[in-house]
Design an enzyme around this catalytic site. Structure first.
Site, short mmCIF file in Angstrom:
data_model
loop_
_atom_site.label_atom_id
_atom_site.label_comp_id
_atom_site.label_asym_id
_atom_site.label_seq_id
_atom_site.Cartn_x
_atom_site.Cartn_y
_atom_site.Cartn_z
N GLU A 77 -10.89 -12.36 8.22
CA GLU A 77 -10.69 -10.76 8.87
C GLU A 77 -10.04 -9.98 7.80
O GLU A 77 -9.26 -10.65 6.65
CB GLU A 77 -9.54 -10.94 9.93
CG GLU A 77 -8.34 -11.17 9.52
CD GLU A 77 -7.52 -10.48 9.12
OE1 GLU A 77 -7.37 -9.00 9.23
OE2 GLU A 77 -6.63 -10.77 7.91
N SER B 28 -2.58 -11.91 7.17
CA SER B 28 -2.72 -10.97 5.83
C SER B 28 -2.40 -11.97 4.69
O SER B 28 -3.51 -12.68 4.27
CB SER B 28 -1.76 -9.53 6.61
OG SER B 28 -2.07 -8.72 5.67
N HIS C 11 -5.34 -8.06 12.50
CA HIS C 11 -4.96 -6.35 11.60
C HIS C 11 -5.19 -5.58 12.89
O HIS C 11 -6.24 -4.91 12.58
CB HIS C 11 -5.61 -5.87 10.21
CG HIS C 11 -4.87 -6.34 8.74
ND1 HIS C 11 -5.17 -7.99 8.44
CD2 HIS C 11 -3.32 -6.15 8.09
CE1 HIS C 11 -4.19 -8.03 7.80
NE2 HIS C 11 -3.56 -6.98 7.22
#
Length: 310
Positions: free
Chosen positions: A215, A119, A280
């Protein structure tokens, strides 16, 4: 233009290894942190929590304490010869704010060790690649809800840390957006962070020769369009060998997003594997960055040339 090259692999972990938990980004829920520490202890690791992990910035509640303290925690942990691995507690936002506060010369002198996160930690994956030349692990974090609740995510990370030869092939549950095979070196992470990294001191010139993993979370389709278009316009995707698309949690419905991904990425003329199971999402796979590998988009496999850790 230079190509993405394989990076130096840190040593794998052994029982009893000391693991430092740091918070380079957002504030950390204490209950989840304790649950994550229990998981690590169950693997016969010795987790130590950096001094400022549970801090919260006085003015900006989205940060885990002030920039100097978050940077000091990461640097101290990395430069401690007793620490074998550094695992981030969570993402959120804030890693970019500390990247230029770290003493990269001292960290490089400290030698290779394992670094884990995803992330917002994408900004540090890129910096570790360009400044330290090290393989890093895009994987679940110690205080992440996805980690403490998912046996599969735990087991895949554990295998990568202790017995990486057992997970040299990663298998997705998805299909091919663009079928085909490609060879290259893995890199990537959170799309919005990669776009934000352009032009910074730690940014690569391009993903040429790479197997790019992308992502993101909580983004509307037009924003994903904007990030991808920015990377395309900057020439950052020129010469990329192939792409692996992970999760798009809390984004718009996938059928619309899939059309956008095909529109922006299909013209690259390289294999694109979708829904690859990292990022995620529940049961997220751990993907090493900086390792030469082969992607078979049709079969949904990524096969590493050698284990992620030495």
């Amino acid at each position: 233009m230079s190509r993405v090259r394989p990076l130096r692999r840190p040593p794998r972990l052994a029982p009893g290894a000391r693991v430092a938990v740091v918070a380079p980004s957002g504030p950390v829920p204490e209950e989840r942190l304790q649950a994550g520490l229990d998981v690590l202890r169950g693997w016969d690791l010795d987790p130590v929590v950096a001094p400022h992990v549970l801090d919260r910035h006085a003015r900006f509640g989205y940060l885990a304490g002030n920039d100097a303290d978050r940077a000091a925690d990461l640097q101290s942990a990395w430069c401690d010869p007793a620490v074998d691995a550094v695992i981030c507690a969570r993402g959120g936002y804030g890693a970019q704010r500390i990247a230029d506060l770290l003493d990269w010369t001292a960290m490089r002198a400290a030698g290779p060790k394992v670094f884990v996160g995803f992330s917002d930690i994408t900004a540090l994956h890129e910096a570790f690649a360009t400044r330290l030349g090290l393989v890093t692990l895009h994987g679940p974090m110690a205080a992440g809800a996805d980690f403490v609740k998912s046996a599969r995510a735990q087991e895949h990370l554990k295998a990568t840390l202790f017995a990486p030869e057992t997970v040299r092939t990663l298998v997705s549950d998805g299909t091919a957006l663009v079928p085909g095979r490609a060879r290259g070196v893995t890199l990537g992470g959170c799309l919005s962070l990669l776009a934000a990294d352009l032009g910074t001191p730690h940014a690569r010139p391009s993903a040429r020769g790479g197997l790019l993993c992308l992502e993101d979370v909580g983004e509307e389709t037009y924003r994903i369009d904007r990030y991808l278009t920015q990377l395309l316009r900057a020439g950052w995707l020129d010469g990329v060998a192939g792409l692996l698309l992970g999760s798009w949690a809390r984004c718009d419905p996938y059928h619309g997003l899939r059309a956008l991904l095909a529109d922006r990425l299909g013209g690259l003329g390289v294999p694109v594997a979708e829904q690859f199971g990292f990022g995620h999402c529940e049961d997220a796979l751990t993907v090493p960055f900086g390792v030469a590998a082969e992607l078979d988009a049709g079969a949904g496999t990524l096969t590493l040339d050698e284990p992620a850790l030495s």
